[in-house]
Design a protein around this motif. Structure first.
Motif, PDB file in Angstrom:
ATOM      1  N   VAL A  51       0.844  -1.207   0.000  1.00 43.91           N
ATOM      2  CA  VAL A  51       0.000   0.000   0.000  1.00 43.91           C
ATOM      3  C   VAL A  51       0.874   1.250   0.000  1.00 43.91           C
ATOM      4  O   VAL A  51       0.627   2.201  -0.748  1.00 43.91           O
ATOM      5  N   HIS A  57      -5.238   1.751  -1.902  1.00 47.14           N
ATOM      6  CA  HIS A  57      -5.724   0.819  -0.898  1.00 47.14           C
ATOM      7  C   HIS A  57      -5.612  -0.625  -1.408  1.00 47.14           C
ATOM      8  O   HIS A  57      -5.499  -0.869  -2.607  1.00 47.14           O
ATOM      9  N   LEU A  75      -5.385   0.873   3.938  1.00 43.69           N
ATOM     10  CA  LEU A  75      -5.445   2.135   3.212  1.00 43.69           C
ATOM     11  C   LEU A  75      -4.275   3.044   3.578  1.00 43.69           C
ATOM     12  O   LEU A  75      -3.821   3.050   4.728  1.00 43.69           O
ATOM     13  N   LYS A 104      -9.789   5.941   7.615  1.00 48.80           N
ATOM     14  CA  LYS A 104      -8.641   6.629   7.010  1.00 48.80           C
ATOM     15  C   LYS A 104      -8.715   8.125   7.294  1.00 48.80           C
ATOM     16  O   LYS A 104      -7.730   8.742   7.717  1.00 48.80           O
TER      17      LYS A 104
END
Length: 372
Positions: A51, A57, A75, A104
């Motif tokens: 990531v 993500h 994420l 997030k």
């Protein structure tokens, strides 16, 4: 930028309380630095590493799809357009994917807030150090060094400055209340000006660009009103005389301390050093001489009488001896006031209505209050 493990752990713990799922925080190398599952802390999450590398993500379909990874969603976390870590939610994809964007965003807000608080704390500490250094200057070398530090902080060293010292009446107030009072002073006197502020012991100290007396009176009245309304606390403020530049502000500070002491003694909100008169002479009177004088003039009076006549004396000065105005302020008949003045004369031998006697009584009451 790398966030601290303490902050990362706080974030995952708070996020778990919201969604009820295990959450991991990984650094940009994929190392799990915080987790609601303690066994995973210190392990490498290859999905998190990917990531960080791809800046997108990643859904993990099943445990072990990536080394060290479990089913869930991961994420990237940004701060000022830079990836600072990865947030991962463990659980069935259909169950946790909907939380992804929310978690997030909340994580990024918490990091931003923590960074802002850190900056504020650093600025506060820098200002405290500058204030303390300005109060202890003893050599040209120190003066040259502080000028450089002030210039770095964009503080103009050449404009006139005045010192303000504020103290809360109750020394037992809590840390939270002290912080709130400090912030009120900061917002009113420092936030939009080229000024310094610090908390030194129980005092809030400000080195202020010189304002007009009218402007400063209004700002200090606003501060007192806000502190009283929000916290129910009375503060006492002393203002020194202007120094021609910030390197000479120590004298103004010492004057502000004297004025603040008299503000507390007389229960005033604000006292200006330049407004002090007889109080400056009384500053030099020793405790021994003060005790002798007080005993000679009002020693025959008990505490209740002293408190009563202290108020009468203050009003007598305020209204230039007007029996009518004083009695109206006290809500008593003029004859009752005359009786009280005669009683004072009988007890002490001094008649407030005579100028010389009034002066003797004023000095006695000021000395009495200053040594309480």
């Amino acid at each position: 930028m790398q966030i601290s493990t303490e902050l990362a752990q706080t974030i995952v713990t708070e996020m778990q309380e919201i969604i009820g799922q295990d959450i991991n925080y990984m650094n940009t190398d994929g190392l799990i630095v915080a987790s609601t599952n303690e066994e995973r802390i210190g392990t490498v999450h290859e999905g998190g590493k990917r990531v960080a590398e791809t800046k997108s993500h990643l859904a993990v379909e099943y445990d072990g799809e990536f080394a060290g990874a479990r089913e869930g969603i991961n994420l990237p976390v940004y701060f000022e357009h830079e990836i600072v870590g990865v947030i991962g939610i463990t659980g069935e994809r259909e169950q946790v994917e909907g939380y992804g964007k929310i978690i997030k965003r909340m994580t990024e807000l918490l990091i931003k807030d923590a960074y802002s608080n850190k900056l504020i704390s650093q600025q506060k500490e820098t200002q405290r150090m500058l204030v303390e250094q300005l109060l202890t200057l003893t050599s040209d070398v120190e003066r040259q060094a502080i000028v450089k530090r002030l210039n770095i902080s964009n503080i103009d060293t050449n404009v006139p400055r005045v010192a303000i010292v504020a103290k809360m009446k109750d020394d037992q107030i809590g840390i939270d209340q002290t912080e709130q009072i400090f912030q009120i002073f900061h917002d009113k006197l420092v936030k939009y000006f080229d000024n310094l502020i610090a908390q030194i012991h129980n005092n809030i100290v400000i080195f202020l660009n010189k304002l007009s007396r009218q402007e400063l009176d209004q700002i200090l009245a606003d501060i007192q009103g806000e502190v009283k309304n929000k916290l129910g606390i009375r503060i006492h403020i002393g203002v020194g005389s202007p120094a021609h530049n910030i390197l000479n502000v120590k004298t103004s500070y010492e004057e502000a301390l004297v004025a603040q002491g008299w503000a507390m003694t007389l229960n005033d909100v604000v006292k200006y050093y330049n407004d002090l008169g007889i109080e400056l002479i009384l500053e030099e009177v020793s405790a021994e001489i003060s005790g002798i004088y007080v005993a000679r003039v009002i020693g025959s009076m008990d505490k209740k009488d002293i408190q009563e006549y202290e108020e009468i004396l203050s009003l007598f000065e305020k209204y230039n001896g007007s029996i009518k105005n004083i009695s109206e302020q006290l809500f008593i008949h003029k004859n009752t006031l005359q009786y009280k003045l005669n009683r004072l004369h009988q007890k002490t031998g001094y008649d407030m209505r005579k100028y010389s006697d009034f002066l003797m009584l004023k000095i006695a009451f000021l000395l009495y209050k200053s040594h309480q």
